[in-house]
Write a protein that holds these residues in place. Structure first.
Motif, PDB file in Angstrom:
ATOM      1  N   ARG A 192      66.027  25.795  45.264  1.00  0.00           N
ATOM      2  CA  ARG A 192      65.499  27.152  45.448  1.00  0.00           C
ATOM      3  C   ARG A 192      65.104  27.810  44.135  1.00  0.00           C
ATOM      4  NH1 ARG A 192      64.835  30.793  49.000  1.00  0.00           N
ATOM      5  NH2 ARG A 192      65.814  29.673  50.678  1.00  0.00           N
ATOM      6  N   ILE A 193      63.990  28.550  44.214  1.00  0.00           N
ATOM      7  CA  ILE A 193      63.517  29.380  43.101  1.00  0.00           C
ATOM      8  C   ILE A 193      63.293  30.775  43.675  1.00  0.00           C
ATOM      9  CG2 ILE A 193      61.645  29.786  41.457  1.00  0.00           C
ATOM     10  CD1 ILE A 193      61.152  26.715  41.554  1.00  0.00           C
ATOM     11  N   ILE A 194      63.819  31.787  42.989  1.00  0.00           N
ATOM     12  CA  ILE A 194      63.663  33.172  43.426  1.00  0.00           C
ATOM     13  C   ILE A 194      63.003  33.960  42.307  1.00  0.00           C
ATOM     14  CG2 ILE A 194      64.863  35.268  44.166  1.00  0.00           C
ATOM     15  CD1 ILE A 194      67.167  33.430  45.117  1.00  0.00           C
ATOM     16  N   VAL A 195      61.938  34.687  42.644  1.00  0.00           N
ATOM     17  CA  VAL A 195      61.243  35.543  41.687  1.00  0.00           C
ATOM     18  C   VAL A 195      61.286  36.957  42.236  1.00  0.00           C
ATOM     19  CG1 VAL A 195      59.061  36.054  40.538  1.00  0.00           C
ATOM     20  CG2 VAL A 195      59.689  33.684  41.008  1.00  0.00           C
ATOM     21  N   ILE A 196      61.825  37.885  41.440  1.00  0.00           N
ATOM     22  CA  ILE A 196      61.874  39.293  41.822  1.00  0.00           C
ATOM     23  C   ILE A 196      61.183  40.079  40.720  1.00  0.00           C
ATOM     24  CG2 ILE A 196      63.374  41.260  42.295  1.00  0.00           C
ATOM     25  CD1 ILE A 196      65.464  39.209  43.281  1.00  0.00           C
TER      26      ILE A 196
ATOM     27  N   HIS B  29      71.165  27.119  40.877  1.00  0.00           N
ATOM     28  CA  HIS B  29      72.361  27.668  40.235  1.00  0.00           C
ATOM     29  C   HIS B  29      72.390  27.211  38.787  1.00  0.00           C
ATOM     30  CE1 HIS B  29      74.097  29.285  43.882  1.00  0.00           C
ATOM     31  NE2 HIS B  29      73.729  28.183  44.494  1.00  0.00           N
ATOM     32  N   SER B  30      71.197  26.936  38.244  1.00  0.00           N
ATOM     33  CA  SER B  30      71.142  26.367  36.903  1.00  0.00           C
ATOM     34  C   SER B  30      70.546  27.283  35.844  1.00  0.00           C
ATOM     35  CB  SER B  30      70.365  25.044  36.923  1.00  0.00           C
ATOM     36  OG  SER B  30      69.044  25.263  37.358  1.00  0.00           O
ATOM     37  N   LEU B  31      69.731  28.274  36.223  1.00  0.00           N
ATOM     38  CA  LEU B  31      69.094  29.120  35.217  1.00  0.00           C
ATOM     39  C   LEU B  31      68.732  30.469  35.807  1.00  0.00           C
ATOM     40  CD1 LEU B  31      67.941  29.087  32.255  1.00  0.00           C
ATOM     41  CD2 LEU B  31      65.747  28.504  33.286  1.00  0.00           C
ATOM     42  N   VAL B  32      68.940  31.512  35.031  1.00  0.00           N
ATOM     43  CA  VAL B  32      68.482  32.849  35.391  1.00  0.00           C
ATOM     44  C   VAL B  32      67.827  33.464  34.158  1.00  0.00           C
ATOM     45  CG1 VAL B  32      70.688  33.982  34.866  1.00  0.00           C
ATOM     46  CG2 VAL B  32      69.101  35.062  36.444  1.00  0.00           C
ATOM     47  N   CYS B  33      66.671  34.099  34.364  1.00  0.00           N
ATOM     48  CA  CYS B  33      65.964  34.761  33.266  1.00  0.00           C
ATOM     49  C   CYS B  33      65.641  36.187  33.694  1.00  0.00           C
ATOM     50  CB  CYS B  33      64.669  34.038  32.925  1.00  0.00           C
ATOM     51  SG  CYS B  33      64.910  32.394  32.253  1.00  0.00           S
ATOM     52  N   THR B  34      65.806  37.113  32.774  1.00  0.00           N
ATOM     53  CA  THR B  34      65.470  38.509  33.037  1.00  0.00           C
ATOM     54  C   THR B  34      64.374  38.936  32.071  1.00  0.00           C
ATOM     55  OG1 THR B  34      67.274  39.231  31.599  1.00  0.00           O
ATOM     56  CG2 THR B  34      67.729  39.131  33.963  1.00  0.00           C
ATOM     57  N   PHE B  35      63.390  39.637  32.614  1.00  0.00           N
ATOM     58  CA  PHE B  35      62.211  40.069  31.877  1.00  0.00           C
ATOM     59  C   PHE B  35      62.108  41.590  31.941  1.00  0.00           C
ATOM     60  CE2 PHE B  35      61.477  36.092  34.041  1.00  0.00           C
ATOM     61  CZ  PHE B  35      60.805  35.296  33.137  1.00  0.00           C
ATOM     62  N   PRO B  36      61.727  42.252  30.857  1.00  0.00           N
ATOM     63  CA  PRO B  36      61.447  43.687  30.956  1.00  0.00           C
ATOM     64  C   PRO B  36      60.062  43.858  31.573  1.00  0.00           C
ATOM     65  CG  PRO B  36      61.088  42.945  28.718  1.00  0.00           C
ATOM     66  CD  PRO B  36      61.582  41.761  29.498  1.00  0.00           C
ATOM     67  N   GLY B  37      59.960  44.598  32.625  1.00  0.00           N
ATOM     68  CA  GLY B  37      58.658  44.812  33.263  1.00  0.00           C
ATOM     69  C   GLY B  37      58.292  43.692  34.218  1.00  0.00           C
ATOM     70  N   ALA B  38      57.010  43.657  34.584  1.00  0.00           N
ATOM     71  CA  ALA B  38      56.495  42.696  35.555  1.00  0.00           C
ATOM     72  C   ALA B  38      56.197  41.357  34.891  1.00  0.00           C
ATOM     73  CB  ALA B  38      55.231  43.248  36.199  1.00  0.00           C
ATOM     74  N   ILE B  39      56.021  40.338  35.720  1.00  0.00           N
ATOM     75  CA  ILE B  39      55.672  39.014  35.217  1.00  0.00           C
ATOM     76  C   ILE B  39      54.154  38.920  35.217  1.00  0.00           C
ATOM     77  CG2 ILE B  39      55.885  36.527  35.571  1.00  0.00           C
ATOM     78  CD1 ILE B  39      58.570  37.055  36.919  1.00  0.00           C
ATOM     79  N   GLU B  40      53.578  39.317  34.125  1.00  0.00           N
ATOM     80  CA  GLU B  40      52.131  39.360  33.940  1.00  0.00           C
ATOM     81  C   GLU B  40      51.765  38.637  32.659  1.00  0.00           C
ATOM     82  OE1 GLU B  40      49.755  40.979  35.836  1.00  0.00           O
ATOM     83  OE2 GLU B  40      51.194  41.734  37.310  1.00  0.00           O
ATOM     84  N   GLU B  41      50.838  37.686  32.744  1.00  0.00           N
ATOM     85  CA  GLU B  41      50.453  36.916  31.562  1.00  0.00           C
ATOM     86  C   GLU B  41      49.915  37.822  30.459  1.00  0.00           C
ATOM     87  OE1 GLU B  41      48.034  32.935  30.397  1.00  0.00           O
ATOM     88  OE2 GLU B  41      47.053  34.317  31.781  1.00  0.00           O
TER      89      GLU B  41
ATOM     90  N   SER C 292      62.236  42.235  35.801  1.00  0.00           N
ATOM     91  CA  SER C 292      61.969  41.080  36.662  1.00  0.00           C
ATOM     92  C   SER C 292      63.070  40.052  36.456  1.00  0.00           C
ATOM     93  CB  SER C 292      60.619  40.457  36.315  1.00  0.00           C
ATOM     94  OG  SER C 292      59.584  41.385  36.518  1.00  0.00           O
ATOM     95  N   THR C 293      63.294  39.251  37.495  1.00  0.00           N
ATOM     96  CA  THR C 293      64.317  38.217  37.443  1.00  0.00           C
ATOM     97  C   THR C 293      63.757  36.940  38.035  1.00  0.00           C
ATOM     98  OG1 THR C 293      66.006  39.911  37.769  1.00  0.00           O
ATOM     99  CG2 THR C 293      66.678  37.641  38.093  1.00  0.00           C
ATOM    100  N   LEU C 294      64.042  35.839  37.370  1.00  0.00           N
ATOM    101  CA  LEU C 294      63.680  34.512  37.855  1.00  0.00           C
ATOM    102  C   LEU C 294      64.963  33.702  37.930  1.00  0.00           C
ATOM    103  CD1 LEU C 294      61.568  32.232  38.473  1.00  0.00           C
ATOM    104  CD2 LEU C 294      61.544  31.805  36.026  1.00  0.00           C
ATOM    105  N   ILE C 295      65.279  33.199  39.126  1.00  0.00           N
ATOM    106  CA  ILE C 295      66.493  32.404  39.325  1.00  0.00           C
ATOM    107  C   ILE C 295      66.070  31.022  39.810  1.00  0.00           C
ATOM    108  CG2 ILE C 295      68.684  32.199  40.538  1.00  0.00           C
ATOM    109  CD1 ILE C 295      68.578  35.247  40.970  1.00  0.00           C
TER     110      ILE C 295
ATOM    111  N   SER D  11      61.448  40.879  24.758  1.00  0.00           N
ATOM    112  CA  SER D  11      62.326  39.719  24.686  1.00  0.00           C
ATOM    113  C   SER D  11      62.769  39.341  26.095  1.00  0.00           C
ATOM    114  CB  SER D  11      63.537  39.988  23.796  1.00  0.00           C
ATOM    115  OG  SER D  11      64.309  41.027  24.320  1.00  0.00           O
ATOM    116  N   ILE D  12      62.811  38.043  26.340  1.00  0.00           N
ATOM    117  CA  ILE D  12      63.217  37.484  27.621  1.00  0.00           C
ATOM    118  C   ILE D  12      64.557  36.798  27.397  1.00  0.00           C
ATOM    119  CG2 ILE D  12      62.635  35.836  29.430  1.00  0.00           C
ATOM    120  CD1 ILE D  12      60.521  38.390  28.439  1.00  0.00           C
ATOM    121  N   ARG D  13      65.490  37.058  28.282  1.00  0.00           N
ATOM    122  CA  ARG D  13      66.823  36.467  28.150  1.00  0.00           C
ATOM    123  C   ARG D  13      67.054  35.496  29.301  1.00  0.00           C
ATOM    124  NH1 ARG D  13      71.266  40.113  26.401  1.00  0.00           N
ATOM    125  NH2 ARG D  13      72.558  38.550  25.442  1.00  0.00           N
ATOM    126  N   CYS D  14      67.418  34.271  28.963  1.00  0.00           N
ATOM    127  CA  CYS D  14      67.708  33.236  29.957  1.00  0.00           C
ATOM    128  C   CYS D  14      69.121  32.722  29.741  1.00  0.00           C
ATOM    129  CB  CYS D  14      66.721  32.079  29.842  1.00  0.00           C
ATOM    130  SG  CYS D  14      65.025  32.537  30.226  1.00  0.00           S
TER     131      CYS D  14
END
Length: 159
Positions: free
Chosen positions: A44-48, A109-121, A103-106, A130-133
């Motif tokens: 599973r991959i979850i993008v919020i 059960h192996s990796l989680v990343c949090t982004f400030p703002g939206a996921i926009e290239e 934003s959060t990308l999970i 800064s992105i924290r994983c």
């Protein structure tokens, strides 16, 4: 010596590792690492996020879905990449009226990343952030549990 290596390996698994990526400088490397993690995902991959428009991450998500991984997108803005991805098997698109500041990308059960703002290239390429994983199991589980009510209250786009 071998016993010590076994102990160190166990400690590493318990505490995990955190990585911080500085954008836009480490944008390409971070996207490479995320796509590699999505390729190795088992289920599973979850993008919020508020919105999702990132062609390179989209490729990684589509590859994961093509190989049978379930992808859940929970977004406020249902335009661009999000609408084009909903047509594929194993991808579910949910909408929610509650705006997201981060934003959060999970990935499993192996990796989680949090982004400030939206996921926009465009934002990742030009705005300093800064992105924290983390691959710490406790951190991943804590974030998953905190986001479960949000995911369960979201509405399925194709319902």
């Amino acid at each position: 010596m071998i016993k010590l290596l076994g102990l160190l390996f166990t400690i590493t698994l318990l505490y995990g590792k955190e990585s911080v990526y500085l954008f836009p400088d480490q944008h390409s490397y971070c996207v490479y690492q995320l796509n590699k993690a999505m390729k190795n995902a088992s289920e599973r991959i979850i993008v919020i996020s508020h919105s999702f428009n990132h062609p390179e991450l989209k490729k990684g998500i589509l590859q994961a879905a093509k190989h049978g991984k379930n992808v859940t997108l929970v977004l406020n803005d249902l335009h661009r990449d999000a609408l084009s991805m909903v047509q594929y098997d194993h991808i579910e698109l949910y909408s929610t009226p509650h705006p997201f500041d981060t934003s959060t990308l999970i990935i499993d059960h192996s990796l989680v990343c949090t982004f400030p703002g939206a996921i926009e290239e465009e934002d990742f390429s030009f705005i300093r952030s800064s992105i924290r994983c983390s691959d710490n199991p406790k951190t991943i589980e804590q974030i998953r549990r905190s986001l479960n009510p949000l995911i369960s209250s979201a509405k399925l786009y194709l319902e």
